[in-house]
Design an enzyme around this catalytic site. Structure first.
Site, short mmCIF file in Angstrom:
data_model
loop_
_atom_site.label_atom_id
_atom_site.label_comp_id
_atom_site.label_asym_id
_atom_site.label_seq_id
_atom_site.Cartn_x
_atom_site.Cartn_y
_atom_site.Cartn_z
N HIS A 147 -7.16 -6.22 -1.31
CA HIS A 147 -6.07 -5.27 -1.08
C HIS A 147 -5.10 -5.70 0.01
O HIS A 147 -3.91 -5.39 -0.07
CB HIS A 147 -6.67 -3.91 -0.70
CG HIS A 147 -5.64 -2.85 -0.51
ND1 HIS A 147 -4.87 -2.36 -1.54
CD2 HIS A 147 -5.25 -2.16 0.62
CE1 HIS A 147 -4.06 -1.43 -1.07
NE2 HIS A 147 -4.26 -1.29 0.23
N ASP A 192 0.85 -1.18 0.00
CA ASP A 192 0.00 0.00 0.00
C ASP A 192 0.90 1.24 0.00
O ASP A 192 1.79 1.36 -0.84
CB ASP A 192 -0.96 -0.06 1.20
CG ASP A 192 -1.95 1.08 1.27
OD1 ASP A 192 -2.90 1.10 0.47
OD2 ASP A 192 -1.76 1.98 2.12
#
Length: 315
Positions: free
Chosen positions: A292, A93
């Site tokens: 994610h 991320d």
């Protein structure tokens, strides 16, 4: 240890070549809890830090203290403080951006780089805030723009940190994310909140009560401003890195993303450009049915990909 902005907290396991693990938003060193023992068992010194603004690391007040150059300086200082000359850096991320920029600016320290979820895109292009302001259009606001106003997101999150985190994690996890016909959780309706579009009453399989308790306790103690200040520094980063516009990452590299992650679908052009932007790329993996939070959703698969790749990297 002490970094350029003060205390940097880290968790370490194993001995051998140094592998530095850099987390994203809204997480902590704890997001690497599955990788630390696997890397240690494979013969590496695995170190996961709390990025400045998170956990037990220092949290400077000024948003300017969270510019990318400062976070890169933290990583270099950490490697030196650990008595090492070089490291492999792995990021997820926001940590992917931090890892990539660390490798770009200090190739003598970061000899190889692995990026999870967010693909490498060289510095440059239009001013970030201008881009994000256009993403949502007049009917809704992109979450990055929503995060950029000091205090605004904090007012939504901090009264119910645990509930907000649970919803945010669920919104971006493969087994709980909204379906194709549901409102997009990366956008805010006029006068609304980001959490209005989070799944309700659904918990992703990877997120146990114990996991959620840990994350919630960290952010209940620290607040969210330090974490959100990363979003508030993006235009400053754009200015700071102007001399590196279009620059490729030439070190040995690896990319692993989730096929259901907006980061890989929205940035598919960046993945397509890897032959030019990541000339040292060993492989790019898109994990089917994965969202994610890749190293937590698919820990065994990510551990295998990382350790197989690390075995080919000479540091």
């Amino acid at each position: 240890m002490e970094g350029p902005a003060g205390r940097l907290h880290l968790v370490e396991q194993g001995t051998g070549p140094l592998v530095l693990l850099v987390h994203g938003f809204p997480e902590s060193w704890y997001s690497w809890r599955h990788q630390l023992p696997a890397l240690a068992a494979a013969g590496y010194r695995a170190v996961a830090l709390d990025v400045r603004g998170y956990g037990r690391s220092s949290r400077p007040e000024a948003a300017d203290a969270y510019r990318m150059l400062d976070l890169v300086a933290d990583n270099v200082a950490l490697v030196r403080a650990l008595g090492e000359q070089s490291a492999v850096v792995v990021g997820h991320d926001w940590g992917s951006n931090i890892a990539a920029t660390s490798a770009l600016l200090h190739p003598e320290v970061f000899r190889a780089v692995a990026l999870l979820s967010v693909p490498y895109a060289p510095p440059g292009g239009p001013r970030p805030s201008d881009v994000f302001d256009q993403v949502g259009g007049p009917a809704q606001e992109f979450y990055v723009s929503y995060f950029q106003e000091p205090g605004r997101a904090e007012a939504e999150i901090e009264p119910d940190v645990r509930g907000w985190l649970a919803g945010f994690y669920a919104a971006l996890s493969a087994d709980t994310m909204p379906g194709p016909g549901d409102p997009e959780p990366h956008f805010v309706a006029p006068g609304g909140r980001l959490r209005d579009r989070f799944p309700v009453g659904r918990r992703p399989a990877w997120l146990t009560e114990e996991n959620l308790d840990f994350y919630a306790a960290e952010f209940e103690r620290t607040g969210l401003t330090g974490a959100l200040n990363r979003y508030r520094s993006m235009d400053r980063d754009w200015e700071d890195l102007a001399d590196h516009r279009g620059a490729p990452l030439v070190q040995p590299s690896l990319f692993v993303g989730g096929a259901l992650d907006a980061s890989t679908t929205w940035m598919s052009d960046a993945i397509d450009a890897f032959p030019t932007t990541l000339p040292g790329l060993s492989a790019a993996h898109l994990l089917e049915g994965c969202g994610h939070w890749i190293q937590q959703e698919r820990p065994e698969e990510v551990n295998r990909l990382l350790t197989d790749w690390l075995a080919t990297v000479v540091i």
